[in-house]
Design an enzyme around this catalytic site. Structure first.
Site, PDB file in Angstrom:
ATOM      1  N   HIS A  98      27.457   6.496  24.754  1.00 43.09           N
ATOM      2  CA  HIS A  98      26.269   6.694  25.577  1.00 43.09           C
ATOM      3  C   HIS A  98      25.437   7.877  25.090  1.00 43.09           C
ATOM      4  O   HIS A  98      24.313   8.071  25.557  1.00 43.09           O
ATOM      5  CB  HIS A  98      26.647   6.851  27.060  1.00 43.09           C
ATOM      6  CG  HIS A  98      27.341   8.118  27.427  1.00 43.09           C
ATOM      7  ND1 HIS A  98      28.713   8.264  27.396  1.00 43.09           N
ATOM      8  CD2 HIS A  98      26.856   9.327  27.840  1.00 43.09           C
ATOM      9  CE1 HIS A  98      29.048   9.479  27.783  1.00 43.09           C
ATOM     10  NE2 HIS A  98      27.937  10.150  28.057  1.00 43.09           N
ATOM     11  N   GLY A 114      27.107  17.157  29.564  1.00 43.86           N
ATOM     12  CA  GLY A 114      27.057  17.924  28.319  1.00 43.86           C
ATOM     13  C   GLY A 114      28.388  17.900  27.598  1.00 43.86           C
ATOM     14  O   GLY A 114      28.450  18.029  26.372  1.00 43.86           O
TER      15      GLY A 114
END
Length: 364
Positions: A198, A307
């Protein structure tokens, strides 16, 4: 030792004074030190000779053909001393101090240094200071000439550049967002960074902590959650390491043996750094919403936050000091919760992407 009878020795002593110069056997030639003696022995000999020769010392080096230790001197009378220390003497014009003065002159002229001047150094065997200039660039040559010192100019093909490492758990930056490095891998021709699918679905050029790495090569999301970035910049190194941030020195990848349910694992990422926990389930199907269903993930109780995606999951390293070798497990995919209250995190097993893209994991 063989001992002669006393009467023979008595007979010989009478003539000893007359033939001393001839009767004393010549001592065996001092063996020459070479690289087989090892770095410590060679360093000690070089330091001792450098000190004893003083201003006449003209450098030392190993002969690239024989491996023998060669010591330069500007005074031929020191040759015997050099030989007795186990080195080969070479009489040269310039002392080491003279060459260092020339080098220092260049060191003090770095203001306005052209980019085509790649560097300079003392060439001990040649007894010269060498300045490297890219392609014989006119500006570089002019800078050398203006220094007003005797040097040799060597033309080189390209300028040096700093090398930097792509390390698991550190930042991986796409045009549309930031993720984390999973692992480094390679095939017969190229090197790759493995991360979450992703993340790689963002496509385009990808950068790391110190510059551009390359472009997205392949990506698979949903169903799977892995992708690769092809390393195209020669200044990028791809060591088998994962960053532990404030928890200790980097761990090194030894293999990819799977940690089973209940086993200890740790993960690394740019947001929450190094977090550890246990494996709770294998081969889990996860629904991330909006039709994004991913199969074959591993569930853990090691927390993660945005992150951290794509970052390294590894087996938990042993306690204590020394190099830590770990087993690569997979790349952070997603989860729930956070590292303040705790959460559940899933990772994509690394073996699947290695097998799918025929890659070999970088290992210690």
């Amino acid at each position: 030792m063989i001992r002669r009878p006393h009467r023979v020795m008595t007979a010989l002593l009478g003539a000893a004074a007359a033939v001393t110069a001839f009767a004393t056997p010549a001592s065996a030639a001092t063996s020459v030190l070479n690289e087989a003696a090892g770095p410590a022995t060679l360093a000690a000999a070089q330091q001792k000779l450098g000190t004893s020769l003083g201003a006449a010392f003209a450098g030392s080096w190993l002969d690239t053909t024989t491996g023998d230790l060669v010591v330069g001197t500007t005074d031929a009378s020191h040759s015997a001393r050099i030989r007795s220390a186990g080195a080969i003497p070479k009489v040269l014009k310039h002392s080491s101090a003279d060459l260092k003065k020339i080098q220092a002159t260049l060191d003090n002229r770095t203001a306005g240094l052209p980019g085509s001047v790649a560097g300079w150094y003392v060439d001990a065997p040649a007894n010269e200071v060498v300045v490297s200039v890219v392609g014989g660039d006119a500006a570089g040559l002019a800078w050398v000439a203006a220094a007003g010192v005797p040097v040799r100019v060597d033309q080189v093909k390209s300028a040096p550049r700093p090398l930097w490492d792509v390390i698991g758990g550190q930042g991986l930056y796409f045009s549309g967002g930031a993720c984390s490095v999973g692992f480094n891998a390679y095939d017969d021709d190229d090197r790759y960074v493995i991360t979450a699918g992703h993340c790689t679905e963002l496509g385009g050029t990808v950068s790391g902590v110190d510059g551009t790495i390359g472009k997205v090569a392949k990506s698979s999301f949903p169903v799977n959650d892995y992708g690769t970035v092809k390393v195209t910049h020669s200044d990028v190194d791809s060591p088998p390491r994962v960053d532990r941030y404030e928890d200790g020195s980097d761990v090194r990848i030894e293999g990819a043996d799977v940690v089973g349910v209940g086993g200890r694992i740790c993960r690394s990422g740019i947001t929450t750094h190094w977090q550890c926990g246990r494996v709770e389930a294998l081969d889990q199907t996860v629904n991330y919403g909006n039709g994004n269903v991913v199969k074959g993930l591993t569930q853990t109780d090691a927390c993660a936050e945005p992150g951290d995606s794509g970052g390294s999951f590894v087996s938990r390293p042993s306690s204590g000091s020394g190099t830590k070798l770990v087993q690569a497990q997979g790349m952070t995919s997603g989860g729930s919760g956070d590292c303040a209250s705790g959460g559940t995190t899933f990772f994509q097993p690394v073996k699947e992407v290695l097998n799918r893209y025929d890659l070999t994991l970088e290992k210690d």
